[in-house]
Structures are given as structure tokens and as C-alpha cells.
Design an enzyme around this catalytic site. Structure first.
Site, mmCIF file in Angstrom:
data_model
loop_
_atom_site.group_PDB
_atom_site.id
_atom_site.type_symbol
_atom_site.label_atom_id
_atom_site.label_comp_id
_atom_site.label_asym_id
_atom_site.label_seq_id
_atom_site.Cartn_x
_atom_site.Cartn_y
_atom_site.Cartn_z
ATOM 1 N N ASP A 1 14.541 -0.753 2.547
ATOM 2 C CA ASP A 1 14.823 -0.923 3.858
ATOM 3 C C ASP A 1 15.826 -1.936 3.623
ATOM 4 O O ASP A 1 17.106 -1.685 3.467
ATOM 5 C CB ASP A 1 13.958 -1.150 4.627
ATOM 6 C CG ASP A 1 14.354 -1.246 6.280
ATOM 7 O OD1 ASP A 1 15.562 -0.801 6.334
ATOM 8 O OD2 ASP A 1 13.656 -1.508 7.256
ATOM 9 N N LYS B 1 0.637 -1.086 0.033
ATOM 10 C CA LYS B 1 0.008 0.011 0.156
ATOM 11 C C LYS B 1 0.938 1.324 -0.126
ATOM 12 O O LYS B 1 0.430 2.287 -0.365
ATOM 13 C CB LYS B 1 -1.025 0.008 1.445
ATOM 14 C CG LYS B 1 -2.108 -1.129 1.395
ATOM 15 C CD LYS B 1 -2.497 -0.991 2.671
ATOM 16 C CE LYS B 1 -3.517 -2.253 2.761
ATOM 17 N NZ LYS B 1 -4.087 -2.230 4.193
ATOM 18 N N GLY B 2 2.080 1.097 0.510
ATOM 19 C CA GLY B 2 2.754 2.329 0.751
ATOM 20 C C GLY B 2 3.193 3.504 -0.251
ATOM 21 O O GLY B 2 3.513 4.413 -0.059
ATOM 22 N N ASP C 1 3.099 4.067 6.309
ATOM 23 C CA ASP C 1 2.459 3.671 7.398
ATOM 24 C C ASP C 1 3.137 3.304 8.751
ATOM 25 O O ASP C 1 4.297 2.679 8.473
ATOM 26 C CB ASP C 1 1.154 2.842 7.363
ATOM 27 C CG ASP C 1 1.383 1.426 7.405
ATOM 28 O OD1 ASP C 1 2.429 1.121 6.556
ATOM 29 O OD2 ASP C 1 1.020 0.502 8.113
ATOM 30 N N ARG D 1 -0.711 7.499 7.064
ATOM 31 C CA ARG D 1 -0.561 7.665 5.567
ATOM 32 C C ARG D 1 -0.843 8.898 5.130
ATOM 33 O O ARG D 1 -0.482 9.395 4.079
ATOM 34 C CB ARG D 1 -1.297 6.593 5.018
ATOM 35 C CG ARG D 1 -0.811 5.098 5.233
ATOM 36 C CD ARG D 1 -1.419 3.923 4.233
ATOM 37 N NE ARG D 1 -1.417 2.734 4.698
ATOM 38 C CZ ARG D 1 -0.379 1.724 4.572
ATOM 39 N NH1 ARG D 1 0.556 2.141 3.778
ATOM 40 N NH2 ARG D 1 -0.657 0.613 4.866
HETATM 41 P P1 IMP Z 1 12.327 -3.974 2.959
HETATM 42 O O1 IMP Z 1 11.960 -5.479 2.177
HETATM 43 O O2 IMP Z 1 12.886 -4.512 4.106
HETATM 44 O O3 IMP Z 1 13.132 -3.326 2.061
HETATM 45 O O4 IMP Z 1 11.004 -3.401 3.054
HETATM 46 C C1 IMP Z 1 10.040 -2.650 2.214
HETATM 47 C C2 IMP Z 1 8.926 -2.294 2.676
HETATM 48 O O5 IMP Z 1 9.034 -2.139 4.209
HETATM 49 C C3 IMP Z 1 8.619 -1.144 2.223
HETATM 50 O O6 IMP Z 1 7.801 -1.002 1.107
HETATM 51 C C4 IMP Z 1 7.523 -0.488 3.453
HETATM 52 O O7 IMP Z 1 6.270 -0.764 3.141
HETATM 53 C C5 IMP Z 1 8.035 -1.129 4.797
HETATM 54 N N1 IMP Z 1 8.926 -0.318 5.283
HETATM 55 C C6 IMP Z 1 10.625 -0.225 5.379
HETATM 56 N N2 IMP Z 1 11.040 0.953 6.079
HETATM 57 C C7 IMP Z 1 9.855 1.500 6.676
HETATM 58 C C8 IMP Z 1 9.545 2.509 7.555
HETATM 59 O O8 IMP Z 1 10.579 3.059 7.840
HETATM 60 N N3 IMP Z 1 8.490 2.920 7.761
HETATM 61 C C9 IMP Z 1 7.275 2.375 7.245
HETATM 62 N N4 IMP Z 1 7.555 1.012 6.461
HETATM 63 C C10 IMP Z 1 8.755 0.641 5.961
#
Ligand code: IMP
Length: 186
Positions: free
Chosen positions: A112, A52-53, A168, A174
Site C-alpha cells: 500500500d 498474517k495477510g 483482513d 481472511r
Molecule cells: P503498507 O506498509 O502501507 O504498504 O501496508 C502493507 C500492509 O498493510 C499489508 O501487508 C497489509 O497487511 C496491510 N494493508 C494494506 N492495504 C490493505 C487493504 O486494502 N486491506 C487490508 N490490509 C491492507
């Protein structure tokens, strides 16, 4: 408390602090749109919004993209209600249209660990697009656990947990027009 205050998160305890103000976000989104339109020239793209982000970022950037495009929505879930990545990615809404021979550009809110974007690109590559690129609004380079580099990137940030502009924490914040950060509870 008014309904509008509640929707901005005041009812949830800590109010996020501003990390990237609205004006800076909008300026960077406009720059990214120019860069993308320039790279693709007049080729039609399939713009994929990762739900959703990314929905706020996506709706802002596609309105600035001077390119023929179609839009698709891919739902993934990786965090649940936690503040650290579980590493497990679940597809909650798949793209039903064929992507074969399409120029696919994936829009992600934040990278992330990189596990989500890497999962998504691996998944979409199996659908044989003519090209596959990624655009992320935010990236936390210090948190990367896999080799992932978005083709287009809005901002590099530190390790803070961010919210707002579509992003979120446990479903909240959001609607903030800026990217803010909230402190860990522990
Ligand atoms: P990754 O798989 O660890 O790269 O995370 C990616 C997903 O985690 C992103 O699409 C976000 O939905 C969520 N995410 C990562 N960091 C944050 C944050 O600081 N706040 C909120 N959601 C996050």
C-alpha cells in the site's frame, strides 16, 4: 445464521464485493510460480511468508513452485484495526534461522504505502542473504509513499480497501476465496 455464513463475514455488516474472483487469482498465482521457478532455475530458496495477510497466497504459491525450498514466517503488524497505514511497523514474530548466503524470497499480501515491505527488506538485508527478492500479490501504486517495487507482482489495484484471500479488516474476512473490497465507513 449458519456457522459458515458467519465465518465468511455476513455477521459483520457489509459483505465484501468481488474485486478479483477466485479463478483469476489462481491463474495469476500459477503464472507467478512459473515465472519464479524459471528465474531461480534449481536454486534452493528460503520462502518467507509475511504474516498474517500472506498466509493464503503463500500456501497456494509454494505448492505450485517447482523449486527446492524451505519456509520461514515473519510476523509484522502495521495497521492495527485501522484502514490506513500507521507507518509504524512492529515485528511480532521473527525468523530464527540464519539467512546468510540464502536466496530469500519474501511473499507479501499487499503493498500500500510500501513502508512495510521496505522495512522488511531493510531488516532482512542486515542478515546477509545471497539474494533478496520480493513477491507481492497486490499493489496500490497510487498509495506509495516510498520507492518500493516488488520483483514479482500479481495485480495492481486502485485505492480501495481490500479483504479476502488471507487479507483482513480488523481480523475478519481472511477466509474469503476471492479478493473483495469494502467501503469506508466515513
Ligand atoms: P503498507 O506498509 O502501507 O504498504 O501496508 C502493507 C500492509 O498493510 C499489508 O501487508 C497489509 O497487511 C496491510 N494493508 C494494506 N492495504 C490493505 C487493504 O486494502 N486491506 C487490508 N490490509 C491492507
Amino acid at each position: 445464521m449458519s456457522a459458515s455464513n458467519e465465518s465468511k463475514g455476513e455477521s459483520t455488516g457489509k459483505q465484501p464485493k468481488i474485486l478479483i474472483p477466485e479463478i483469476k487469482l489462481q491463474a495469476r498465482v500459477a503464472e507467478l510460480a512459473l515465472e519464479i521457478a524459471n528465474d531461480y532455475q534449481d536454486r534452493e530458496i528460503t520462502a518467507v511468508c509475511v504474516l498474517k495477510g500472506s498466509f493464503v497466497f503463500f500456501t497456494d504459491i509454494i505448492r505450485r513452485l517447482n523449486l527446492p525450498l524451505t519456509t520461514e514466517f515473519l510476523g509484522v503488524s502495521s495497521y492495527g484495526n485501522k484502514m490506513v497505514s500507521s507507518g509504524e511497523v512492529k515485528v511480532t514474530l521473527d525468523i530464527n534461522e540464519p539467512l546468510e548466503n540464502k536466496h530469500v524470497l519474501v511473499f507479501e499480501d499487499i503493498v500500500d504505502t510500501g513502508l512495510t515491505l521496505s522495512y522488511i527488506t531493510n531488516l532482512l538485508r542486515t542478515r546477509k542473504p545471497a539474494s533478496l527478492r520480493t513477491c507481492a500479490l497486490l499493489m496500490k501504486p497510487e498509495s506509495l509513499k516510498t520507492q518500493v517495487e516488488p520483483d514479482y507482482l500479481g495485480f495492481k489495484i486502485g485505492n480501495e480497501f481490500v479483504v479476502g484471500y488471507g487479507i483482513d479488516h480488523a481480523g475478519k474476512h481472511r477466509g474469503l476465496p476471492y479478493v473483495g473490497y469494502i467501503e469506508h465507513d466515513h
